[in-house]
Design a protein around this motif. Structure first.
Motif, PDB file in Angstrom:
ATOM      1  N   TYR A   1       0.825  -1.208   0.000  1.00 39.53           N
ATOM      2  CA  TYR A   1       0.000   0.000   0.000  1.00 39.53           C
ATOM      3  C   TYR A   1       0.860   1.259   0.000  1.00 39.53           C
ATOM      4  O   TYR A   1       0.472   2.277  -0.592  1.00 39.53           O
ATOM      5  N   LEU A   2       2.006   1.210   0.642  1.00 40.87           N
ATOM      6  CA  LEU A   2       2.886   2.374   0.641  1.00 40.87           C
ATOM      7  C   LEU A   2       3.441   2.645  -0.757  1.00 40.87           C
ATOM      8  O   LEU A   2       3.571   3.801  -1.169  1.00 40.87           O
ATOM      9  N   LEU A   3       3.752   1.591  -1.499  1.00 44.46           N
ATOM     10  CA  LEU A   3       4.205   1.765  -2.878  1.00 44.46           C
ATOM     11  C   LEU A   3       3.124   2.420  -3.729  1.00 44.46           C
ATOM     12  O   LEU A   3       3.417   3.241  -4.609  1.00 44.46           O
ATOM     13  N   ALA A   4       1.854   2.070  -3.465  1.00 42.64           N
ATOM     14  CA  ALA A   4       0.752   2.710  -4.186  1.00 42.64           C
ATOM     15  C   ALA A   4       0.639   4.188  -3.803  1.00 42.64           C
ATOM     16  O   ALA A   4       0.396   5.053  -4.661  1.00 42.64           O
ATOM     17  N   ALA A   5       0.823   4.499  -2.517  1.00 43.43           N
ATOM     18  CA  ALA A   5       0.788   5.892  -2.067  1.00 43.43           C
ATOM     19  C   ALA A   5       1.911   6.696  -2.713  1.00 43.43           C
ATOM     20  O   ALA A   5       1.735   7.871  -3.067  1.00 43.43           O
ATOM     21  N   MET A   6       3.067   6.063  -2.891  1.00 46.90           N
ATOM     22  CA  MET A   6       4.187   6.743  -3.531  1.00 46.90           C
ATOM     23  C   MET A   6       3.899   7.018  -5.001  1.00 46.90           C
ATOM     24  O   MET A   6       4.332   8.035  -5.550  1.00 46.90           O
ATOM     25  N   ALA A   7       3.159   6.123  -5.653  1.00 49.58           N
ATOM     26  CA  ALA A   7       2.762   6.361  -7.048  1.00 49.58           C
ATOM     27  C   ALA A   7       1.817   7.557  -7.136  1.00 49.58           C
ATOM     28  O   ALA A   7       1.926   8.391  -8.050  1.00 49.58           O
ATOM     29  N   TYR A   8       0.883   7.657  -6.193  1.00 53.83           N
ATOM     30  CA  TYR A   8      -0.026   8.808  -6.160  1.00 53.83           C
ATOM     31  C   TYR A   8       0.749  10.106  -5.920  1.00 53.83           C
ATOM     32  O   TYR A   8       0.451  11.141  -6.533  1.00 53.83           O
ATOM     33  N   ASP A   9       1.745  10.038  -5.054  1.00 59.40           N
ATOM     34  CA  ASP A   9       2.592  11.204  -4.791  1.00 59.40           C
ATOM     35  C   ASP A   9       3.290  11.674  -6.062  1.00 59.40           C
ATOM     36  O   ASP A   9       3.352  12.864  -6.350  1.00 59.40           O
ATOM     37  N   ARG A  10       3.812  10.739  -6.857  1.00 61.89           N
ATOM     38  CA  ARG A  10       4.472  11.098  -8.113  1.00 61.89           C
ATOM     39  C   ARG A  10       3.479  11.678  -9.122  1.00 61.89           C
ATOM     40  O   ARG A  10       3.817  12.589  -9.886  1.00 61.89           O
ATOM     41  N   TYR A  11       2.251  11.146  -9.102  1.00 63.63           N
ATOM     42  CA  TYR A  11       1.208  11.681  -9.994  1.00 63.63           C
ATOM     43  C   TYR A  11       0.918  13.145  -9.664  1.00 63.63           C
ATOM     44  O   TYR A  11       0.863  13.994 -10.565  1.00 63.63           O
ATOM     45  N   VAL A  12       0.747  13.445  -8.392  1.00 69.78           N
ATOM     46  CA  VAL A  12       0.454  14.824  -7.988  1.00 69.78           C
ATOM     47  C   VAL A  12       1.632  15.740  -8.307  1.00 69.78           C
ATOM     48  O   VAL A  12       1.457  16.866  -8.804  1.00 69.78           O
ATOM     49  N   ALA A  13       2.852  15.260  -8.052  1.00 74.90           N
ATOM     50  CA  ALA A  13       4.043  16.093  -8.271  1.00 74.90           C
ATOM     51  C   ALA A  13       4.220  16.457  -9.740  1.00 74.90           C
ATOM     52  O   ALA A  13       4.639  17.579 -10.060  1.00 74.90           O
ATOM     53  N   ILE A  14       3.910  15.541 -10.638  1.00 75.20           N
ATOM     54  CA  ILE A  14       4.149  15.777 -12.064  1.00 75.20           C
ATOM     55  C   ILE A  14       2.933  16.385 -12.752  1.00 75.20           C
ATOM     56  O   ILE A  14       3.064  17.267 -13.606  1.00 75.20           O
ATOM     57  N   CYS A  15       1.743  15.947 -12.367  1.00 76.88           N
ATOM     58  CA  CYS A  15       0.526  16.412 -13.051  1.00 76.88           C
ATOM     59  C   CYS A  15      -0.058  17.681 -12.433  1.00 76.88           C
ATOM     60  O   CYS A  15      -0.755  18.442 -13.112  1.00 76.88           O
ATOM     61  N   ASN A  16       0.186  17.912 -11.152  1.00 75.35           N
ATOM     62  CA  ASN A  16      -0.322  19.114 -10.477  1.00 75.35           C
ATOM     63  C   ASN A  16       0.784  19.768  -9.649  1.00 75.35           C
ATOM     64  O   ASN A  16       0.658  19.896  -8.424  1.00 75.35           O
ATOM     65  N   PRO A  17       1.873  20.172 -10.289  1.00 75.68           N
ATOM     66  CA  PRO A  17       3.022  20.688  -9.519  1.00 75.68           C
ATOM     67  C   PRO A  17       2.709  21.945  -8.711  1.00 75.68           C
ATOM     68  O   PRO A  17       3.263  22.137  -7.623  1.00 75.68           O
ATOM     69  N   LEU A  18       1.817  22.804  -9.220  1.00 76.18           N
ATOM     70  CA  LEU A  18       1.509  24.050  -8.519  1.00 76.18           C
ATOM     71  C   LEU A  18       0.688  23.803  -7.249  1.00 76.18           C
ATOM     72  O   LEU A  18       0.740  24.590  -6.303  1.00 76.18           O
ATOM     73  N   LEU A  19      -0.065  22.710  -7.238  1.00 76.16           N
ATOM     74  CA  LEU A  19      -0.900  22.383  -6.071  1.00 76.16           C
ATOM     75  C   LEU A  19      -0.293  21.272  -5.224  1.00 76.16           C
ATOM     76  O   LEU A  19      -0.943  20.776  -4.296  1.00 76.16           O
ATOM     77  N   TYR A  20       0.937  20.880  -5.551  1.00 76.52           N
ATOM     78  CA  TYR A  20       1.548  19.724  -4.876  1.00 76.52           C
ATOM     79  C   TYR A  20       1.626  19.930  -3.357  1.00 76.52           C
ATOM     80  O   TYR A  20       1.245  19.058  -2.585  1.00 76.52           O
ATOM     81  N   GLY A  21       2.086  21.088  -2.935  1.00 73.87           N
ATOM     82  CA  GLY A  21       2.216  21.348  -1.500  1.00 73.87           C
ATOM     83  C   GLY A  21       0.888  21.377  -0.776  1.00 73.87           C
ATOM     84  O   GLY A  21       0.809  21.033   0.407  1.00 73.87           O
ATOM     85  N   VAL A  22      -0.177  21.776  -1.495  1.00 75.40           N
ATOM     86  CA  VAL A  22      -1.504  21.834  -0.885  1.00 75.40           C
ATOM     87  C   VAL A  22      -2.130  20.442  -0.805  1.00 75.40           C
ATOM     88  O   VAL A  22      -2.663  20.042   0.238  1.00 75.40           O
ATOM     89  N   ILE A  23      -2.049  19.700  -1.922  1.00 81.53           N
ATOM     90  CA  ILE A  23      -2.672  18.359  -1.962  1.00 81.53           C
ATOM     91  C   ILE A  23      -1.939  17.389  -1.040  1.00 81.53           C
ATOM     92  O   ILE A  23      -2.555  16.722  -0.206  1.00 81.53           O
ATOM     93  N   MET A  24      -0.621  17.328  -1.194  1.00 83.74           N
ATOM     94  CA  MET A  24       0.170  16.395  -0.380  1.00 83.74           C
ATOM     95  C   MET A  24       0.572  17.070   0.929  1.00 83.74           C
ATOM     96  O   MET A  24       1.735  17.269   1.237  1.00 83.74           O
ATOM     97  N   SER A  25      -0.434  17.409   1.703  1.00 86.14           N
ATOM     98  CA  SER A  25      -0.200  18.058   2.991  1.00 86.14           C
ATOM     99  C   SER A  25       0.381  17.049   3.984  1.00 86.14           C
ATOM    100  O   SER A  25       0.239  15.830   3.797  1.00 86.14           O
ATOM    101  N   PRO A  26       1.025  17.513   5.046  1.00 90.73           N
ATOM    102  CA  PRO A  26       1.543  16.588   6.064  1.00 90.73           C
ATOM    103  C   PRO A  26       0.466  15.674   6.634  1.00 90.73           C
ATOM    104  O   PRO A  26       0.714  14.500   6.911  1.00 90.73           O
TER     105      PRO A  26
END
Length: 314
Positions: A113-138
């Protein structure tokens, strides 16, 4: 009927990786080296992420947790395997076998499941870079990691509970180097149909759900990369995804080969080889895969070395 004239098994004999005495010292040296590399490499990643300000991002938060899980399930398997390679008697108690299986199931499922979460993280970073800090909040990152551990715990409880309903009256030789479900099913004196269905359903759900998230995430990533006007941008995006994809491919394929089929359809020897890949080789390779191609990790290592050198000089 089985229970009345049944002498319960109090321990099992792990057949291990080989029965040839001459091969055991060679395998012991190889796997001791891989275990040391696994511990040193993954512990280094955990420490590096904690002490380096430039690595305090969601990507490295997930990476440090991946390294922690690699340490945990390596410690659930490798010490006993190395002990068995170094001595003639390879027994493990019944409670010890169940505990090894349980903790291994917790950590290996959490890693899926962590590997899947890391894939989602890469999706947000590349596809929504301007909102990355907002979406991937702590908060979201902590929830994804906590959800991974919870999924691992629930999955392990289901398999362990199903395993405890079985009776073992002999034989007691497990054709594997650790206590896993399929080799134990072969030894059971009761019907294992329920266990195999539980394993097929739970592993199938975990594998399908996480793979679906990974495939959808990387499909969107690929579409975004194709539309990038800059060749340098495409190269950088591909580089950040390559390490994760390499780790996922080896891990998922070997695990699926081992668990997604009934015990009778594959020999235990083939499943033993698949187990080596995802339980020993992948945890050892992950630190190398994620650090050697990563400039930020290299810079963090250089900064720490320089800091230590300056302190030693003074």
């Amino acid at each position: 009927m089985t229970g009345e004239n049944c002498t319960r098994v109090t321990h099992f004999i792990l057949l291990g990786l080989t029965e040839h005495p001459r091969l055991k010292p060679i395998l012991f040296a190889l796997f001791l080296g891989s275990y040391v590399l696994t511990l040193v490499g993954n512990l280094s990643i955990v420490v590096l992420v904690r002490v380096s300000p430039q690595l305090r991002t969601p990507m490295y938060f997930f990476l440090s947790n991946l390294s922690f899980l690699d340490i945990c399930y390596s410690c659930a398997i490798s010490p006993k395997m190395l002990l068995d390679l170094s001595q003639k008697h390879t027994a493990i108690s019944f409670p010890g076998c169940i505990l090894q299986f349980h903790f291994y199931a917790v950590f290996v499922t959490a890693e899926v499941y962590l590997l899947a979460a890391m894939a989602y993280d890469r999706y947000v970073a590349i596809c929504n870079p301007l909102l990355y800090g907002v979406i991937m909040s702590p908060g979201l990152c902590r929830c994804l990691v906590a959800g991974s551990y919870l999924a691992g715990l629930l999955n392990a409880l289901a398999h362990t509970s199903a395993l405890l309903r079985l009776s073992f009256c002999g034989p007691q030789v497990i054709n594997n180097f650790f206590c896993d479900g399929p080799p134990l099913f072969v030894l059971s004196s009761t019907d294992t149909w329920v266990n195999e269905v539980v394993m097929f359903l739970f592993v199938g759900f975990n594998w399908t759900a996480t793979n679906l998230l990974i495939i959808v995430s990387y499909a969107r990533v690929a579409a975004t990369i194709v539309r990038m006007p800059s060749a340098e941008g495409r190269r950088k995006a591909c580089s950040t995804c390559a390490s994760h994809l390499a780790s996922v491919t080896v891990f998922y394929l070997s695990a699926a080969f081992n668990y997604m089929q009934p015990s009778s359809m594959n020999s235990m020897e083939n499943k033993k080889i698949a187990s080596i890949f995802y339980s020993i080789i992948v945890p050892m390779l992950n630190p190398l895969i994620y650090s050697l191609r990563n400039k930020e990790v290299k810079h963090a290592i250089i900064n720490i070395i320089n800091t230590i050198s300056r302190k030693m000089c003074f």
